[in-house]
Design an enzyme around this catalytic site. Structure first.
Site, PDB file in Angstrom:
ATOM      1  N   GLY A  72      47.452 -14.037 -25.322  1.00 15.01           N
ATOM      2  CA  GLY A  72      46.033 -13.693 -25.342  1.00 15.01           C
ATOM      3  C   GLY A  72      45.659 -12.783 -24.185  1.00 15.01           C
ATOM      4  N   SER A 199      45.648 -15.937 -29.572  1.00 15.79           N
ATOM      5  CA  SER A 199      46.853 -16.406 -28.884  1.00 15.79           C
ATOM      6  C   SER A 199      47.519 -17.528 -29.680  1.00 15.79           C
ATOM      7  CB  SER A 199      46.460 -16.920 -27.498  1.00 15.79           C
ATOM      8  OG  SER A 199      47.562 -17.515 -26.864  1.00 15.79           O
ATOM      9  N   CYS A 325      39.352 -24.118  -9.965  1.00 12.46           N
ATOM     10  CA  CYS A 325      39.732 -22.799 -10.465  1.00 12.46           C
ATOM     11  C   CYS A 325      41.250 -22.697 -10.384  1.00 12.46           C
ATOM     12  CB  CYS A 325      39.037 -21.685  -9.701  1.00 12.46           C
ATOM     13  SG  CYS A 325      39.699 -21.411  -8.077  1.00 12.46           S
TER      14      CYS A 325
HETATM   15  N1  PLP Z   1      41.074 -16.194 -23.319  1.00 13.45           N
HETATM   16  C1  PLP Z   1      40.690 -17.478 -23.399  1.00 13.45           C
HETATM   17  C2  PLP Z   1      39.279 -17.792 -23.809  1.00 13.45           C
HETATM   18  C3  PLP Z   1      41.592 -18.504 -23.117  1.00 13.45           C
HETATM   19  O1  PLP Z   1      41.196 -19.776 -23.193  1.00 13.45           O
HETATM   20  C4  PLP Z   1      42.914 -18.162 -22.723  1.00 13.45           C
HETATM   21  C5  PLP Z   1      43.869 -19.214 -22.343  1.00 13.45           C
HETATM   22  O2  PLP Z   1      43.504 -20.259 -21.864  1.00 13.45           O
HETATM   23  C6  PLP Z   1      43.266 -16.801 -22.686  1.00 13.45           C
HETATM   24  C7  PLP Z   1      42.316 -15.848 -22.980  1.00 13.45           C
HETATM   25  C8  PLP Z   1      44.639 -16.377 -22.303  1.00 13.45           C
HETATM   26  O3  PLP Z   1      45.563 -16.655 -23.346  1.00 13.45           O
HETATM   27  P1  PLP Z   1      47.128 -16.738 -23.031  1.00 13.45           P
HETATM   28  O4  PLP Z   1      47.368 -18.028 -22.331  1.00 13.45           O
HETATM   29  O5  PLP Z   1      47.798 -16.666 -24.363  1.00 13.45           O
HETATM   30  O6  PLP Z   1      47.461 -15.556 -22.176  1.00 13.45           O
END
Ligand code: PLP
Length: 386
Positions: A72, A199, A325
């Site tokens: 993601g 993702s 965080c």
């Molecule tokens: N965007 C959101 C809203 C997410 O919750 C996450 C992961 O927690 C990501 C992006 C990033 O995804 P990835 O872990 O596949 O890089």
């Protein structure tokens, strides 16, 4: 530890056994390079195409509009870098204060390189200020990146309305739908998003695979430059087993979404009602009218979320803190802070996130243990009202 209850599915999900089984042949027998000219490669390519079709079907896209990525985060980066580069530094980038770092980071990078970046505020339940969006859109020539659903609170933004507003001024609209895909129905035929990130590991596929939906005709600079894979839009030999796994996960999500969503939401609601009834001074963070079916973010006032998590973890319960965080400091998260959650509650927020594997027994166990943990910590808290 006698019990294992996993309620941290917004962090990652278990790989579904059906997904694992679908992937295995691509390690053992069908391990060719899908770009090869020979028949062995061609056979593998057919499975990549099939997976692309299954993923496209989940969001009602055309398969040619799907680019496979590594996660993601890569999808978010590819969308924002790719669109901002094309628009140029005169364009405005509009996002919100509660986005994932995979969106906020690239936006702030462009701010350092001369772009105007607007971070829209949210209200007390984490809902977007649409008036502020309308104002920021004035003049068009913008890239807007707003998440479909928030990973910490589950608050769902009104993406249909947002997309229509952005398109009415001719802007480019990206949505981070990492938490929404597989949990909410998404139809890109009726929601005019240009770019959408997802993702695999949030929908029971493995970690390390994702995708970016790019509406046909959207101009995007290539982010990962290399070979001609993905129609020249993302270089790098395809991660075939994981792509096949993501396709199978998408198929399972599409088949079970309505039924599982209802079942999971009922479990989540029972958890929420039970905790509010048994733990005094607890409050829900997020928009309970527009929320992911699997997510509950709850603050237990006057105590630390990390302490609750630590005790729950000892009892075999995996949940997550809404207040730490990623640097590991005890600072409240940027999401909780943006919502203006009161000081007494900001540090005591916990996220429980359920999945299709969550059972009634799991919820019973959490409802039995959590009030005891909260009461024990409150007894030791210097902030509790005597
Ligand atoms: N965007 C959101 C809203 C997410 O919750 C996450 C992961 O927690 C990501 C992006 C990033 O995804 P990835 O872990 O596949 O890089």
């Amino acid at each position: 530890m006698s019990r294992f209850v996993y309620l941290d599915n917004n962090a990652t999900t278990r790989v579904a056994p059906e997904v694992r089984d679908a992937m295995l042949p691509f390690f053992d027998t069908l391990w060719g390079n899908p770009s090869s000219m020979h028949q062995f490669g061609g056979r593998v390519m057919r499975h990549v195409a099939e997976a692309r079709g299954k993923l496209a079907a989940l969001i009602h896209a055309d398969p040619s509009e799907i680019i496979f990525t590594s996660c993601g985060t890569e999808s978010d980066n590819a969308a924002i870098y790719g669109a901002a580069e094309i628009l140029g530094p005169r364009a405005r980038i509009i996002t919100s204060r509660v986005e994932h770092p995979a969106v906020l980071g690239p936006c702030r990078h462009f701010r350092e390189h001369g772009y105007t970046v607007v971070e829209l505020p949210v209200d007390g339940v984490g809902q977007l200020d649409l008036g502020a969006l309308r104002e920021a859109l004035y003049g068009g020539n913008c890239l807007v990146s707003l998440m479909w659903a928030n990973n910490e609170t589950g608050t769902v933004f009104p993406i249909d309305e947002v997309a229509a507003l952005v398109k009415s001024v001719g802007g480019v609209f990206h949505t981070d739908a990492v938490q929404a895909v597989g949990k909410l129905p998404i139809d890109v035929r009726t929601t005019p998003v240009d770019l959408l990130s997802l993702s695999g590991h949030k929908i029971h596929a493995p970690k390390g695979i994702g995708a970016l939906y790019v509406r046909r005709g959207t101009r995007l600079q290539t982010f990962m430059i290399g070979g001609h894979q993905e129609n020249g839009r993302r270089g790098g030999t395809e991660n075939v087993p994981y792509i096949v796994g993501l396709g199978r996960a998408a198929e399972l999500a599409a088949a079970g979404m309505a039924e599982e969503g209802t079942r999971v939401a009922a479990l989540r609601d029972r958890l929420e009602a039970g905790l509010l009834a048994t733990c005094p001074d607890a409050r829900v963070n997020g928009d309970t009218h527009h929320r992911l079916p699997n997510t509950l973010n709850i603050s237990f006032e006057f105590i630390e979320g990390e302490a609750i998590l630590y005790h729950l973890s000892d009892l075999g319960i995996s949940a997550s803190s809404g207040s730490a965080c990623s640097s590991g400091s005890l600072e409240p998260s940027h999401v909780i802070r943006a919502m203006g959650v009161p000081f007494t509650a900001v540090h005591g927020s916990i996220r429980f996130s359920l999945s299709r594997y969550t059972t009634d027994d799991d919820i019973d166990y959490v409802l039995e243990q959590t009030p005891r943990v909260v009461a024990r910590l409150r007894a030791m808290s210097p902030f509790v009202r005597g």
